[in-house]
Design a protein around this motif. Structure first.
Motif, PDB file in Angstrom:
ATOM      1  N   ARG A 145     -25.027  90.333 -39.156  1.00  5.65           N
ATOM      2  CA  ARG A 145     -24.069  89.701 -37.948  1.00  5.65           C
ATOM      3  C   ARG A 145     -23.479  90.684 -37.513  1.00  5.65           C
ATOM      4  N   GLN A 146     -22.805  91.586 -38.132  1.00  5.01           N
ATOM      5  CA  GLN A 146     -21.745  92.668 -37.613  1.00  5.01           C
ATOM      6  C   GLN A 146     -22.469  93.582 -36.663  1.00  5.01           C
ATOM      7  N   ARG A 147     -23.859  93.851 -37.160  1.00  5.17           N
ATOM      8  CA  ARG A 147     -24.851  94.707 -36.411  1.00  5.17           C
ATOM      9  C   ARG A 147     -25.185  93.965 -34.816  1.00  5.17           C
ATOM     10  N   GLU A 148     -25.431  92.646 -34.833  1.00  2.00           N
ATOM     11  CA  GLU A 148     -25.720  91.819 -33.657  1.00  2.00           C
ATOM     12  C   GLU A 148     -24.487  91.855 -32.785  1.00  2.00           C
ATOM     13  N   VAL A 149     -23.164  91.868 -33.138  1.00  4.80           N
ATOM     14  CA  VAL A 149     -21.979  91.803 -32.473  1.00  4.80           C
ATOM     15  C   VAL A 149     -21.807  93.090 -31.993  1.00  4.80           C
ATOM     16  N   LEU A 150     -21.902  94.219 -32.698  1.00  8.59           N
ATOM     17  CA  LEU A 150     -22.033  95.525 -32.067  1.00  8.59           C
ATOM     18  C   LEU A 150     -22.811  95.992 -31.073  1.00  8.59           C
ATOM     19  N   GLU A 151     -24.086  95.565 -31.349  1.00  7.32           N
ATOM     20  CA  GLU A 151     -25.303  95.770 -30.350  1.00  7.32           C
ATOM     21  C   GLU A 151     -24.885  94.977 -28.734  1.00  7.32           C
ATOM     22  N   LEU A 152     -24.413  93.981 -28.980  1.00 10.77           N
ATOM     23  CA  LEU A 152     -24.091  93.188 -27.740  1.00 10.77           C
ATOM     24  C   LEU A 152     -22.861  93.799 -27.010  1.00 10.77           C
ATOM     25  N   TYR A 153     -21.694  93.992 -27.916  1.00 12.60           N
ATOM     26  CA  TYR A 153     -20.625  94.647 -27.533  1.00 12.60           C
ATOM     27  C   TYR A 153     -20.684  95.917 -26.867  1.00 12.60           C
ATOM     28  N   ALA A 154     -21.408  96.792 -27.648  1.00 14.31           N
ATOM     29  CA  ALA A 154     -21.316  98.229 -27.248  1.00 14.31           C
ATOM     30  C   ALA A 154     -22.377  98.302 -25.965  1.00 14.31           C
ATOM     31  N   SER A 155     -23.223  97.316 -25.856  1.00 20.48           N
ATOM     32  CA  SER A 155     -24.088  97.383 -24.701  1.00 20.48           C
ATOM     33  C   SER A 155     -23.507  97.036 -23.432  1.00 20.48           C
ATOM     34  N   GLY A 156     -22.127  96.554 -23.371  1.00 20.03           N
ATOM     35  CA  GLY A 156     -21.332  96.361 -22.373  1.00 20.03           C
ATOM     36  C   GLY A 156     -20.965  94.836 -22.206  1.00 20.03           C
ATOM     37  N   LYS A 158     -18.568  91.762 -22.683  1.00 18.64           N
ATOM     38  CA  LYS A 158     -17.304  91.423 -23.232  1.00 18.64           C
ATOM     39  C   LYS A 158     -17.175  90.451 -24.359  1.00 18.64           C
ATOM     40  N   ALA A 159     -16.061  90.627 -25.321  1.00 21.45           N
ATOM     41  CA  ALA A 159     -15.818  89.691 -26.528  1.00 21.45           C
ATOM     42  C   ALA A 159     -16.025  88.443 -26.139  1.00 21.45           C
ATOM     43  N   ALA A 160     -15.636  87.768 -25.167  1.00 17.61           N
ATOM     44  CA  ALA A 160     -15.952  86.312 -24.905  1.00 17.61           C
ATOM     45  C   ALA A 160     -17.360  86.126 -24.652  1.00 17.61           C
ATOM     46  N   ARG A 161     -17.904  86.885 -23.902  1.00 14.10           N
ATOM     47  CA  ARG A 161     -19.387  86.493 -23.771  1.00 14.10           C
ATOM     48  C   ARG A 161     -20.100  86.949 -25.065  1.00 14.10           C
ATOM     49  N   VAL A 162     -19.824  87.867 -25.930  1.00  9.87           N
ATOM     50  CA  VAL A 162     -20.438  87.889 -27.151  1.00  9.87           C
ATOM     51  C   VAL A 162     -20.121  86.636 -27.995  1.00  9.87           C
ATOM     52  N   ALA A 163     -19.099  86.108 -27.956  1.00  9.71           N
ATOM     53  CA  ALA A 163     -18.947  84.892 -28.685  1.00  9.71           C
ATOM     54  C   ALA A 163     -19.924  83.971 -28.056  1.00  9.71           C
ATOM     55  N   LEU A 168     -20.385  82.173 -32.045  1.00 10.06           N
ATOM     56  CA  LEU A 168     -19.168  82.638 -32.878  1.00 10.06           C
ATOM     57  C   LEU A 168     -17.812  82.344 -32.030  1.00 10.06           C
ATOM     58  N   ALA A 169     -16.820  82.039 -32.935  1.00 13.77           N
ATOM     59  CA  ALA A 169     -15.584  81.753 -32.047  1.00 13.77           C
ATOM     60  C   ALA A 169     -15.000  83.185 -31.732  1.00 13.77           C
ATOM     61  N   PRO A 170     -14.260  83.181 -30.475  1.00 17.73           N
ATOM     62  CA  PRO A 170     -13.763  84.499 -29.918  1.00 17.73           C
ATOM     63  C   PRO A 170     -12.916  85.385 -31.007  1.00 17.73           C
ATOM     64  N   GLN A 171     -12.086  84.511 -31.706  1.00 17.35           N
ATOM     65  CA  GLN A 171     -11.308  85.262 -32.570  1.00 17.35           C
ATOM     66  C   GLN A 171     -12.286  86.132 -33.812  1.00 17.35           C
ATOM     67  N   THR A 172     -13.327  85.158 -34.095  1.00 16.29           N
ATOM     68  CA  THR A 172     -14.193  85.726 -35.184  1.00 16.29           C
ATOM     69  C   THR A 172     -14.753  86.831 -34.515  1.00 16.29           C
ATOM     70  N   VAL A 173     -15.358  87.126 -33.512  1.00 16.81           N
ATOM     71  CA  VAL A 173     -15.937  88.272 -32.817  1.00 16.81           C
ATOM     72  C   VAL A 173     -14.961  89.270 -32.852  1.00 16.81           C
ATOM     73  N   ASN A 174     -13.618  89.195 -32.493  1.00 20.07           N
ATOM     74  CA  ASN A 174     -12.668  90.099 -32.539  1.00 20.07           C
ATOM     75  C   ASN A 174     -12.449  90.753 -33.789  1.00 20.07           C
ATOM     76  N   ASP A 175     -12.446  89.745 -34.967  1.00 16.49           N
ATOM     77  CA  ASP A 175     -12.390  90.063 -36.445  1.00 16.49           C
ATOM     78  C   ASP A 175     -13.452  91.068 -36.965  1.00 16.49           C
ATOM     79  N   TYR A 176     -14.652  90.878 -36.422  1.00 15.52           N
ATOM     80  CA  TYR A 176     -15.905  91.227 -36.430  1.00 15.52           C
ATOM     81  C   TYR A 176     -15.787  92.837 -35.943  1.00 15.52           C
ATOM     82  N   LEU A 177     -15.353  92.898 -34.685  1.00 13.97           N
ATOM     83  CA  LEU A 177     -15.299  94.099 -33.964  1.00 13.97           C
ATOM     84  C   LEU A 177     -14.230  95.053 -35.078  1.00 13.97           C
TER      85      LEU A 177
END
Length: 216
Positions: A145-156, A158-163, A168-177
């Protein structure tokens, strides 16, 4: 024993060259070639070895390609002209049997294919140096799950879009990051910015390396 070999390479001249090298080798049979791993596996999974170029036109990462091949029981030998250590390390981490440069002699290439097709390691000085000499190889131990978040966020994204994409909830994404950054910092690979996370994702093979024609 006759070993079955496949080639994943999107340059026709390289495929022709390897085919010619193997044509007189009674114990090595070239049975399939394709420009991508997906296309090779669609042709056959009955192979002892896949000879894989590190940089393919479909943008796939060496790590994902090697993992896809190993999932169906095919070992991999990397055959590349690239000098990019990120690519070599990414493939090595996924478990390739070795890395051979396209500048090597005909006999060296044949010997490497024969050794790898038989399940042996093909260790070269360049490969060993790329693996052992880089402290960045320390594994951060990301969960899927962390890898999935990293791949999406690092590829460009935004955290809200990754959520939205992950459910996932936006706060959960930020917690993952935050946790991802902490893990990288703990192994001496800090990633305080989004650009740094992008670099780490490239180093670890989670994202495809941008095409650099000069490295061909």
């Amino acid at each position: 024993m006759r070993h079955r070999v496949g080639i994943v390479e999107d340059h026709e001249s390289v495929v022709i060259g390897i085919s010619a090298m193997l044509s007189d080798e009674s114990d090595l049979e070239l049975v399939a070639t394709a420009p991508t791993v997906t296309e090779l596996l669609a042709l056959t999974t009955d192979l002892d070895l896949a000879v894989l170029d590190l940089r393919l036109a479909d943008g796939s990462s060496p790590k994902s390609n090697v993992e896809a091949l190993r999932e169906v029981g095919i070992e991999t030998l990397v055959f590349t002209g690239a000098e990019n250590p990120f690519l070599v390390r990414s493939a090595a981490r996924a478990g390739v049997l070795g890395v051979v440069r396209k500048s090597e002699s005909r006999q060296t290439v044949i010997d490497a294919i024969r050794t790898a097709a038989g399940g042996g390691q093909v260790v070269t000085t360049e490969w060993a140096a790329a693996i052992d000499g880089d402290p960045g190889l320390l594994d951060v131990g990301l969960s899927p799950r962390q890898r999935e978040v990293l791949e999406l966020y690092a590829s460009g994204e935004k955290a809200a879009r990754v959520a939205r994409l992950t459910g996932l909830a936006p706060q959960t994404v930020n917690d993952y990051l935050q946790r991802i950054r902490q893990k990288y910092a703990e192994v001496g690979r800090p990633a305080p910015t989004k650009t740094d996370l992008y670099k780490r994702a490239l180093e670890d093979g989670w994202l495809p390396i941008p095409e650099r024609p000069s490295e061909r």
